[in-house]
Write a protein that holds these residues in place. Structure first.
Motif, PDB file in Angstrom:
ATOM      1  N   ASN A  39      60.744  47.421  36.203  1.00 35.96           N
ATOM      2  CA  ASN A  39      61.936  46.647  35.880  1.00 35.96           C
ATOM      3  C   ASN A  39      61.630  45.165  36.088  1.00 35.96           C
ATOM      4  OD1 ASN A  39      64.639  45.467  35.975  1.00 35.96           O
ATOM      5  ND2 ASN A  39      65.357  47.586  36.138  1.00 35.96           N
ATOM      6  N   SER A  40      62.016  44.322  35.137  1.00 38.79           N
ATOM      7  CA  SER A  40      61.701  42.893  35.239  1.00 38.79           C
ATOM      8  C   SER A  40      62.316  42.272  36.493  1.00 38.79           C
ATOM      9  CB  SER A  40      62.188  42.147  33.994  1.00 38.79           C
ATOM     10  OG  SER A  40      63.591  42.269  33.841  1.00 38.79           O
ATOM     11  N   LYS A  41      63.396  42.883  37.029  1.00 38.34           N
ATOM     12  CA  LYS A  41      64.023  42.375  38.256  1.00 38.34           C
ATOM     13  C   LYS A  41      63.136  42.600  39.474  1.00 38.34           C
ATOM     14  CE  LYS A  41      68.700  43.401  36.561  1.00 38.34           C
ATOM     15  NZ  LYS A  41      69.945  44.173  36.829  1.00 38.34           N
ATOM     16  N   ASP A  42      62.201  43.543  39.369  1.00 39.09           N
ATOM     17  CA  ASP A  42      61.400  43.937  40.531  1.00 39.09           C
ATOM     18  C   ASP A  42      60.006  43.330  40.544  1.00 39.09           C
ATOM     19  OD1 ASP A  42      63.501  45.558  41.373  1.00 39.09           O
ATOM     20  OD2 ASP A  42      62.792  47.253  40.171  1.00 39.09           O
ATOM     21  N   LEU A  43      59.683  42.516  39.546  1.00 41.05           N
ATOM     22  CA  LEU A  43      58.354  41.906  39.482  1.00 41.05           C
ATOM     23  C   LEU A  43      58.440  40.452  39.885  1.00 41.05           C
ATOM     24  CD1 LEU A  43      55.364  42.289  38.767  1.00 41.05           C
ATOM     25  CD2 LEU A  43      55.911  41.549  36.442  1.00 41.05           C
ATOM     26  N   PHE A  44      57.679  40.073  40.907  1.00 40.30           N
ATOM     27  CA  PHE A  44      57.653  38.686  41.385  1.00 40.30           C
ATOM     28  C   PHE A  44      56.516  37.953  40.687  1.00 40.30           C
ATOM     29  CE2 PHE A  44      56.186  35.385  44.341  1.00 40.30           C
ATOM     30  CZ  PHE A  44      57.377  34.685  44.523  1.00 40.30           C
ATOM     31  N   GLY A  45      56.853  36.937  39.931  1.00 39.02           N
ATOM     32  CA  GLY A  45      55.847  36.185  39.203  1.00 39.02           C
ATOM     33  C   GLY A  45      55.966  36.409  37.703  1.00 39.02           C
ATOM     34  N   VAL A  46      55.191  35.662  36.958  1.00 37.40           N
ATOM     35  CA  VAL A  46      55.207  35.739  35.498  1.00 37.40           C
ATOM     36  C   VAL A  46      53.954  36.473  35.032  1.00 37.40           C
ATOM     37  CG1 VAL A  46      55.275  34.434  33.348  1.00 37.40           C
ATOM     38  CG2 VAL A  46      56.485  33.565  35.365  1.00 37.40           C
ATOM     39  N   PRO A  47      54.105  37.652  34.447  1.00 34.72           N
ATOM     40  CA  PRO A  47      52.916  38.413  34.003  1.00 34.72           C
ATOM     41  C   PRO A  47      52.340  37.828  32.719  1.00 34.72           C
ATOM     42  CG  PRO A  47      54.905  39.594  33.400  1.00 34.72           C
ATOM     43  CD  PRO A  47      55.359  38.380  34.174  1.00 34.72           C
ATOM     44  N   GLU A  48      51.049  37.587  32.731  1.00 34.85           N
ATOM     45  CA  GLU A  48      50.329  37.102  31.562  1.00 34.85           C
ATOM     46  C   GLU A  48      48.956  37.760  31.539  1.00 34.85           C
ATOM     47  OE1 GLU A  48      51.342  35.271  29.163  1.00 34.85           O
ATOM     48  OE2 GLU A  48      53.228  34.429  29.937  1.00 34.85           O
ATOM     49  N   PRO A  49      48.410  38.025  30.351  1.00 40.36           N
ATOM     50  CA  PRO A  49      47.049  38.556  30.287  1.00 40.36           C
ATOM     51  C   PRO A  49      46.068  37.639  31.009  1.00 40.36           C
ATOM     52  CG  PRO A  49      48.115  38.734  28.149  1.00 40.36           C
ATOM     53  CD  PRO A  49      49.035  37.919  29.013  1.00 40.36           C
ATOM     54  N   GLY A  50      45.193  38.221  31.817  1.00 42.64           N
ATOM     55  CA  GLY A  50      44.240  37.445  32.606  1.00 42.64           C
ATOM     56  C   GLY A  50      44.629  37.334  34.067  1.00 42.64           C
ATOM     57  N   ARG A  51      45.918  37.488  34.360  1.00 44.25           N
ATOM     58  CA  ARG A  51      46.373  37.498  35.754  1.00 44.25           C
ATOM     59  C   ARG A  51      46.267  38.905  36.320  1.00 44.25           C
ATOM     60  NH1 ARG A  51      51.703  33.475  35.134  1.00 44.25           N
ATOM     61  NH2 ARG A  51      50.504  31.681  34.349  1.00 44.25           N
ATOM     62  N   ARG A  52      46.658  39.057  37.594  1.00 42.48           N
ATOM     63  CA  ARG A  52      46.521  40.357  38.242  1.00 42.48           C
ATOM     64  C   ARG A  52      47.873  40.875  38.703  1.00 42.48           C
ATOM     65  NH1 ARG A  52      42.273  39.342  42.904  1.00 42.48           N
ATOM     66  NH2 ARG A  52      43.401  37.360  43.005  1.00 42.48           N
ATOM     67  N   PHE A  53      48.006  42.193  38.704  1.00 40.45           N
ATOM     68  CA  PHE A  53      49.201  42.855  39.232  1.00 40.45           C
ATOM     69  C   PHE A  53      48.846  43.522  40.554  1.00 40.45           C
ATOM     70  CE2 PHE A  53      51.506  46.799  39.966  1.00 40.45           C
ATOM     71  CZ  PHE A  53      52.828  46.378  39.920  1.00 40.45           C
ATOM     72  N   LYS A  54      49.738  43.390  41.526  1.00 39.23           N
ATOM     73  CA  LYS A  54      49.556  44.041  42.823  1.00 39.23           C
ATOM     74  C   LYS A  54      50.857  44.739  43.185  1.00 39.23           C
ATOM     75  CE  LYS A  54      48.840  43.029  47.746  1.00 39.23           C
ATOM     76  NZ  LYS A  54      50.219  43.445  48.158  1.00 39.23           N
ATOM     77  N   GLY A  55      50.765  46.034  43.514  1.00 34.24           N
ATOM     78  CA  GLY A  55      51.970  46.763  43.878  1.00 34.24           C
ATOM     79  C   GLY A  55      51.693  48.216  44.190  1.00 34.24           C
ATOM     80  N   ILE A  56      52.778  48.979  44.345  1.00 35.02           N
ATOM     81  CA  ILE A  56      52.718  50.413  44.608  1.00 35.02           C
ATOM     82  C   ILE A  56      53.155  51.134  43.338  1.00 35.02           C
ATOM     83  CG2 ILE A  56      53.450  52.290  46.118  1.00 35.02           C
ATOM     84  CD1 ILE A  56      51.949  50.011  47.513  1.00 35.02           C
ATOM     85  N   ILE A  57      52.401  52.142  42.934  1.00 39.96           N
ATOM     86  CA  ILE A  57      52.692  52.838  41.685  1.00 39.96           C
ATOM     87  C   ILE A  57      52.793  54.346  41.901  1.00 39.96           C
ATOM     88  CG2 ILE A  57      51.540  51.064  40.302  1.00 39.96           C
ATOM     89  CD1 ILE A  57      49.191  53.032  39.951  1.00 39.96           C
ATOM     90  N   TRP A  58      53.568  54.986  41.028  1.00 39.63           N
ATOM     91  CA  TRP A  58      53.638  56.447  40.960  1.00 39.63           C
ATOM     92  C   TRP A  58      52.937  56.844  39.668  1.00 39.63           C
ATOM     93  CZ3 TRP A  58      57.881  59.512  38.281  1.00 39.63           C
ATOM     94  CH2 TRP A  58      57.667  60.885  38.445  1.00 39.63           C
ATOM     95  N   MET A  59      51.858  57.624  39.767  1.00 38.96           N
ATOM     96  CA  MET A  59      50.986  57.882  38.623  1.00 38.96           C
ATOM     97  C   MET A  59      51.354  59.173  37.898  1.00 38.96           C
ATOM     98  SD  MET A  59      46.802  57.780  38.483  1.00 38.96           S
ATOM     99  CE  MET A  59      46.804  56.122  39.163  1.00 38.96           C
ATOM    100  N   GLN A  60      51.362  59.068  36.573  1.00 39.83           N
ATOM    101  CA  GLN A  60      51.587  60.206  35.690  1.00 39.83           C
ATOM    102  C   GLN A  60      50.421  60.278  34.716  1.00 39.83           C
ATOM    103  OE1 GLN A  60      55.199  59.153  33.678  1.00 39.83           O
ATOM    104  NE2 GLN A  60      56.486  59.373  35.500  1.00 39.83           N
TER     105      GLN A  60
END
Length: 315
Positions: free
Chosen positions: A271-292
């Motif tokens: 959800n865009s409300k739950d992401l801190f920062g502006v996602p752009e290609p080349g940057r990195r994502f850090k978080g907790i995920i549930w994998m499917q």
């Protein structure tokens, strides 16, 4: 109530009545549905319906049809689908204890951990698993798997600066490491010792730099188990692509990120409300995920398409 509903656009938890009404209306026009006989009860059919909330994401409902052709939902969960191939390694399957669902288990050398994920197309697996027992000489029945994930919170980090020479050296080192891990898995003791020595050098190098450098400036990506649930992971990975979508029921914006962790690709919904920062290609994502994940079976017949609705049906 499934807490990961938030990741597909329900920041305000829906009531049970709202979920029930959506399921009842969505069963008429699912994005995907599949059936198979229930070995435990021959008079019933196991069934799965994917009810879309947007492009490639929605609510998966699993249950059974009784002998009167009445469908009884047993459980549901939010999902994200992808056509991207994540891994071609062998996949094994384990049935969960609490309901008619399965977990996929895959050892991918690129991330160095055993990947455990909720199997999205478990009915297809049930229809294909007898092939291996009947023809054991044919070997594996799965050709590849496509991984996706949901997240409830995450942050965007800037990338680590690397020169062209450093990038080439890193790629060469990773190829050698993957080759050594393959040899060690096959029983090569010398390769195992080389890997252990390399890990000790890396550990010593981090200890010597951690006093005056931030850890995220030294570690560019990782994937490791998180908490007590086997399919939850802590991840830091490169963002390769960003797509914005909306839940057509709530109107909330969903971010679909294509991530690469040491060359392992997966799609992530948050959800865009739950992401801190502006996602752009080349940057990195850090978080907790549930994998499917979905698995692709060898020599599997193509699914039938329903005219007019572009729905896949596997019977």
């Amino acid at each position: 109530m499934h807490k990961y509903l938030r990741a597909v656009g329900f920041s305000k938890t829906p009531t049970r009545k709202e979920i029930f009404n959506f399921i009842q209306s969505g069963l008429e026009k699912p994005a995907y549905r599949a059936y198979t006989t229930n070995e435990a009860d021959p008079d019933s059919l196991l069934a799965q319906f994917d009810l879309p909330l947007g492009k490639n994401f929605g609510l998966c409902v699993c249950g059974q049809f009784d002998d009167d052709d009445e469908f009884y939902p047993e459980y549901y969960y939010p999902y994200l689908d992808t056509d991207r191939i994540s891994s071609a390694e062998d996949v094994t399957f384990e049935k969960r204890l609490d309901n008619n669902s399965y977990a996929g288990v895959c050892d991918d050398l690129r991330v160095g951990v055993t990947l455990i994920f909720r199997l999205r197309n478990y009915i297809e697996y049930l229809k294909n698993k007898d092939r291996q027992s009947q023809n054991p000489e044919n070997g594996r029945i799965v050709s590849s798997c496509s991984l996706s994930a949901l997240s409830l919170e995450g942050s965007v980090l800037m990338p680590i600066y690397e020169s062209e020479v450093e990038r080439k050296s890193k790629k060469s080192t990773e190829i050698k490491r993957r080759k050594l891990m393959t040899q060690a898995r096959d029983g090569d003791e010398e390769a195992a010792r080389t890997l252990s020595s390399a890990e000790m050098e890396t550990y010593a190098n981090i200890l010597s730099h951690i006093q005056y450098e931030d850890v995220y400036s030294m570690v560019d990506s990782y994937l490791m188990p998180y908490g007590a649930e086997c399919d939850l992971y802590s991840i830091m990975a490169d963002i390769k692509k960003v797509r914005r979508a909306r839940n057509f029921l709530t109107g909330e914006e969903i971010l679909i990120l294509t991530l690469s962790c040491n060359g392992l690709y997966l799609d992530l919904a948050i959800n865009s409300k739950d992401l801190f920062g502006v996602p752009e290609p080349g940057r990195r994502f850090k978080g907790i995920i549930w994998m499917q994940g979905k698995v692709n079976f060898i020599d599997q017949e193509p699914a039938e398409k329903e005219a007019g609705n572009n729905q896949e049906t596997i019977v």
